[in-house]
Design an enzyme around this catalytic site. Structure first.
Site, PDB file in Angstrom:
ATOM      1  N   HIS A 103     -10.620   0.663  -0.995  1.00  0.00           N
ATOM      2  CA  HIS A 103     -10.584   0.381   0.056  1.00  0.00           C
ATOM      3  C   HIS A 103     -11.785  -0.833   0.594  1.00  0.00           C
ATOM      4  CE1 HIS A 103     -10.619   2.452   4.530  1.00  0.00           C
ATOM      5  NE2 HIS A 103      -9.707   2.150   3.792  1.00  0.00           N
ATOM      6  N   HIS A 136       0.777  -0.971  -0.357  1.00  0.00           N
ATOM      7  CA  HIS A 136      -0.170  -0.087  -0.022  1.00  0.00           C
ATOM      8  C   HIS A 136       1.116   1.496  -0.324  1.00  0.00           C
ATOM      9  CE1 HIS A 136      -4.118   1.626   0.290  1.00  0.00           C
ATOM     10  NE2 HIS A 136      -3.164   2.069   1.362  1.00  0.00           N
TER      11      HIS A 136
END
Lengths: 736, 233
Positions: free
Chosen positions: A91, A44
């Site tokens: 997400h 990420h």
């Protein structure tokens, strides 16, 4: 080595990565340091598996004010003193575990990325993927995600103007929730996520820090994911009210002379936000971790550093000028606390109650390893591509019945039941509302406008990641062009499976190559993006889903085109093809093939030169006022595109040519580069001249009028039936 | 004339209202921070839409305690025109400046749609530029706009002509099917007995230009401007 496998698993670092850390530091890392590495070397934050590939993407443009990667989002010049920052972010895993809060905080996170640039957020889009809606848990996830987006987005006063929802079994255990935000920067008032001088203060503003979200970046986002109840605590809880006042206060603070930098606290919390600021500033940083206001007693420095509590921002402030900054945040009832200062040097030094608990070189932390791989095409894919679509049986049902079934399909039916739960009018700029191919927003104080869209067909990317991703770029741009907007920049949301497997490595490599090839064909840069890997459930990787967010510019926003047919007697034409109907090859990866035959096969194809020329002709025709309506031909093929323009316009059509023996492929084939226009007959000659000059095929296929959808002599569907199927199909599909 | 636009923490229709009355209709307009205690120099007050205090507790329940609300009450007591839009309507009800409550929409979902509002009283200072029975196309955007009050209050509101707008279809038919939130008698907007305080759930400031879908909302602001300018003459 003293570190246990359990510790490495918790922070999602491999043994060899740990060894690299020891090697670079020349010693074993402290436990706190190891947590920092785990966060910053996560996919990420560190883009280990994608950095090398992403570097190959086109990133230059005359319009580029801030290059991709230099700040939280790239910035594109629109002229008239206006610029936009935009970005898409995923997400996925939080939403799989806790759909409402996962989706809500996904919106909150991307919004902070954008206002950290000094940009006022003016639009949100959501690109969502779920398993098929006949499953109770999928409906729970869907309702939770929609509820979370609605609850968060509506409260913060940013219009939610578009996006997509697509259902496929591949996403059943691992839904995709990608949110895109567009922000407007006026008169060059851009913010940088960096400090100016050593001695600049680091301020934390907004929410207190709790134990929520610890290991969000490294745990949820960066390792093989199976739905785990234990990870529920790693999902953050959002407070949109706090976000709203944080937006106002932070944008207002940029007018204060002391505020030199603004940074959002997102994945990996203060760790990533503060250390990236130090790196960008080329300075060291002294962090006073005990100063961070907490929501819970007894938090360790490790927990404070890795907390992903929402609605927090960092400011770099010139020392001595912090007074007015504190006053401003107090006016907004927001806490602001000095938690450190930038300094000469190379290290981030963390202090707890006056005692240094770690000191680590900034660049060692931020320079995550880079994994290179080349893909090998798997045999199963070749087999799927080689399936002879001519052997697909023609349905026994009538063409009218199949058309109604297609219009009611969860992947095609109107999304109004969803987007009516989002405020798409607030800020009073919405010229084309959700439900069109792209949303169009006017820019107050300018004649210009922007168009925004997202697109990606995972089924087609699965069948050919290179061509499929090129198609995603083409469609994301086509969505803009049919409104009259010229594509100027892209953002990418990469959603892939486990990058440690050869198939996913092949998909990533091919997909990014296709994205680059298509973006170069359009001559536009990819200015920002996000990578979400390890998307799999029950051990199976999701379809490669590189979601493309597109931004377009209209020189005169009054001159735009919409989907619905307008006037009886208008001619219906297709640009980009010389034939009314499609051929069997067009069934590759089509909605029809999966919906009716439960089959995903074939070789998708696109001619990018033709695509670019066709879109240019469409835009010019709109700018020259020739076009009454414009619609992209995509999911469901020409018949569905025609039906949608008819339903939205409230007028029937008569298409001249008989769909023929292979009426299924003819009507529902999804061959690329086709645009459906309706024009007043007086413009036909001019349009034909334009297409001839640009070497774009065109065919007149019928006329607008009547109260039915008539295809040739044999097929006629009453418009009221088509209207009912399309408008109510979605609600019916998701009702228990 | 000068509009005052109240800003609570969480308000988001403040800028849209400013754009409508100032940018489009050319009137003076200023923002009023919720902590302000006086409203000197304003000819009309708007409580705009949004989520004041995040709708915590109940919509409008915390904003009613903001210092500015005492000043708004005094302004209304002097006969000054006050309009509450969406969350502003909720704040007015919570403050007791208007009767009734705004409950959760009966279908329990947030709803953002264009509505057709039938003008049932065109003699108020907020609707004098409309004709009775006319429909105005104005969008709504709320989760809690289901207006309810006890039977006696509803009877009084209806009897006094205090109901200003009802949700209708494009032809002006007021039907249960067209009701977007369960509001009693399809009520979309009401005035107080004196006629100088109005609350409405749909957003007139979001319908201020044809480019963004319609300009029927200007009828409400133009009515206010006409009446205030006339009273100043």
């Amino acid at each position: 080595m003293t570190v246990s496998q359990e510790t490495l698993d918790e922070i999602a670092l491999s043994r060899s990565e740990y060894e690299a850390i020891v090697d670079r530091l020349g010693r074993e890392p402290e436990p706190l340091e190891l947590g920092l590495f785990g966060a910053l070397w996560s996919e990420h934050c560190g883009y280990k598996h994608t950095k090398a590939l992403l570097r190959t993407l086109p990133s230059s443009s005359d319009r580029l004010l801030v290059a991709p990667g230099a700040e939280n989002a790239g910035v594109i010049d629109l002229g008239d003193g206006l610029a936009v920052a935009f970005k898409i972010e995923s997400h996925n895993h939080p939403s799989a575990v806790e759909p409402f809060e996962g989706a809500a905080t996904g919106v909150g996170g991307i919004v902070r990325d954008i206002f950290a640039m000094g940009a006022r957020p003016i639009a949100l889009l959501n690109s969502l993927r779920f398993g098929k809606p006949d499953d109770a848990r999928t409906r729970y996830l869907l309702n939770g995600v929609i509820g979370g987006i609605s609850s968060y987005g509506n409260c913060i006063g940013i219009p939610d103007v578009g996006g997509e929802i697509f259902f496929s079994d591949t996403y059943k255990g691992n839904p995709l929730v990608n949110a895109m935000c567009v922000g407007l920067i006026e008169n060059g008032k851009m913010a940088s996520a960096s400090a100016k001088e050593p001695g600049d203060l680091l301020l934390l503003v907004g929410a207190d820090t709790g134990r929520d979200g610890i290991h969000g970046a490294s745990g949820l986002a960066s390792r093989a994911f199976e739905e785990q109840a234990e990870l529920r605590s790693a999902v953050q809880v959002g407070n949109p009210f706090l976000e709203k006042i944080l937006i106002e206060a932070c944008i207002e603070s940029l007018d204060l002379p002391g505020v030199v930098g603004l940074q959002d606290c997102g994945a990996a919390g203060i760790t990533s936000a503060a250390i990236e600021m130090a790196e960008r500033s080329g300075m060291g940083l002294k962090l006073l971790i005990d100063k961070v206001p907490r929501r819970e007693e007894g938090m360790t420095p490790y927990e404070v550093m890795l907390s992903e509590s929402q609605e927090r921002m960092l400011l770099a402030v010139t020392p001595g000028k912090e007074g007015p900054v504190f006053d401003l945040f107090e006016k907004w009832d927001l806490d602001a606390t000095i938690i450190g200062e930038f300094e000469l040097g190379e290290n981030v030094r963390i202090y707890d109650n006056g005692e240094q608990v770690s000191s680590t070189p900034v660049v060692t932390l931020t320079d995550a390893p880079e994994y290179k791989f080349t893909g090998v095409k798997p045999q199963w894919l070749t087999d799927l591509q080689n399936v002879d679509l001519g052997t697909v049986p023609v349905p026994t049902e009538s063409p009218s019945e199949v058309l109604l079934k297609m219009l009611a399909a969860p992947n095609i039916a109107s999304r109004f039941p969803i987007y009516r739960q989002y405020d798409y009018h607030v800020q009073t700029n919405t010229v084309i509302e959700p439900g069109g191919d792209a949303a169009v927003l006017r820019l107050k104080g300018s004649k210009r406008g922007i168009a925004v869209s997202t697109d990606c067909n995972g089924r087609i990317c699965y069948l050919d990641p290179e061509v499929g991703t090129a198609i995603a770029v083409a469609e994301a741009c086509r969505n803009l062009s049919v409104t009259g907007a010229e594509p100027v920049a892209l953002t990418d949301g990469l959603n892939f499976g486990n990058p440690e497997t050869p198939d996913v490595q092949f998909q990533l490599t091919e997909s990014i190559a296709g994205m680059g090839r298509a973006a170069e064909a359009f001559g536009i840069p990819i200015v920002s993006g996000n990578a979400s890997l390890y998307n799999q459930s029950a051990g199976t990787d999701i379809f490669p889903t590189p979601i493309i967010g597109s931004l377009g510019l209209l020189e005169d926003v009054e001159k735009h085109s919409t989907v619905g047919f307008k006037s009886v007697g208008d001619l219906i034409v297709l640009l980009g093809t010389a034939t009314t109907w499609d051929c069997v090859e067009g069934l590759a990866g089509s909605e029809y093939l999966e919906l009716i035959h439960d089959q995903i096969a074939g070789q998708p194809a696109i001619d990018l030169d033709l695509e670019v020329r066709t879109q240019a002709v469409c835009r010019e025709a709109i700018a020259r006022d020739m076009v009454a309506s414009g619609h992209d031909v995509s999911d469901g093929g020409a018949a569905v595109a025609i039906a949608e323009s008819a339903i939205i316009g409230g007028i029937g059509v008569a298409i001249t040519e008989e769909p023929g023996d292979r009426w299924d492929a003819a009507m529902f084939g999804e061959s690329q580069s086709r645009i459906l226009l309706s024009i007043s007959p007086e413009h036909l000659d001019e349009l034909k001249e334009l297409t001839k000059a640009k070497d774009v095929p065109i065919v007149v296929i019928g006329t607008v009028g009547g109260d039915s959808l008539v295809f040739g002599n044999s097929i006629s569907v009453p418009l009221v039936d088509a209207d009912d199927a399309w408008k109510n199909g979605f609600s019916r599909a998701i009702s228990d | 004339m000068k509009f005052g636009i109240v800003v609570f923490p969480g308000t988001w229709s403040d800028k849209d209202t400013h754009h409508a009355v100032n940018g489009v209709l050319g009137q003076d307009a200023e923002y009023i921070w919720h902590g302000d205690e006086t409203l000197d120099g304003y000819d009309a007050i708007v409580l705009p839409g949004g989520f004041s205090y995040g709708d915590f507790l109940r919509c409008g329940a915390i904003a009613r305690f903001s210092p500015v609300m005492e000043a708004v009450r005094a302004f209304a007591d002097r006969g000054g025109p006050v309009v509450g839009i969406c969350n502003g309507f909720q704040v007015l009800c919570e403050s007791g400046l208007l009767p009734g409550v705004l409950m959760r929409n009966d279908h329990l979902e947030f709803r953002c749609i264009w509505t057709d509002l039938k003008v049932v009283n065109a003699s108020t200072v907020f609707t004098s530029a409309a004709t009775e029975g006319q429909t105005l196309r104005i969008p709504m955007s709320h989760g809690e706009g289901n207006f309810q009050a006890d039977a006696a209050t509803i009877e009084r509101l209806e009897g006094n002509g205090q109901v200003v707008f009802r949700y209708a279809d494009g032809a002006g038919n007021v039907t249960p099917e067209i009701n977007p939130n369960g509001s009693i008698n399809n009520i979309a907007g009401i005035v107080n007995e004196r006629g100088n305080v109005m609350g409405m759930m749909p957003h007139p400031e979001k319908a201020c230009e044809t480019l963004i879908g319609g300009d029927d909302g200007n009828v409400i602001f133009n009515s206010m401007i006409d009446n205030i300018v006339a009273s100043m003459a």
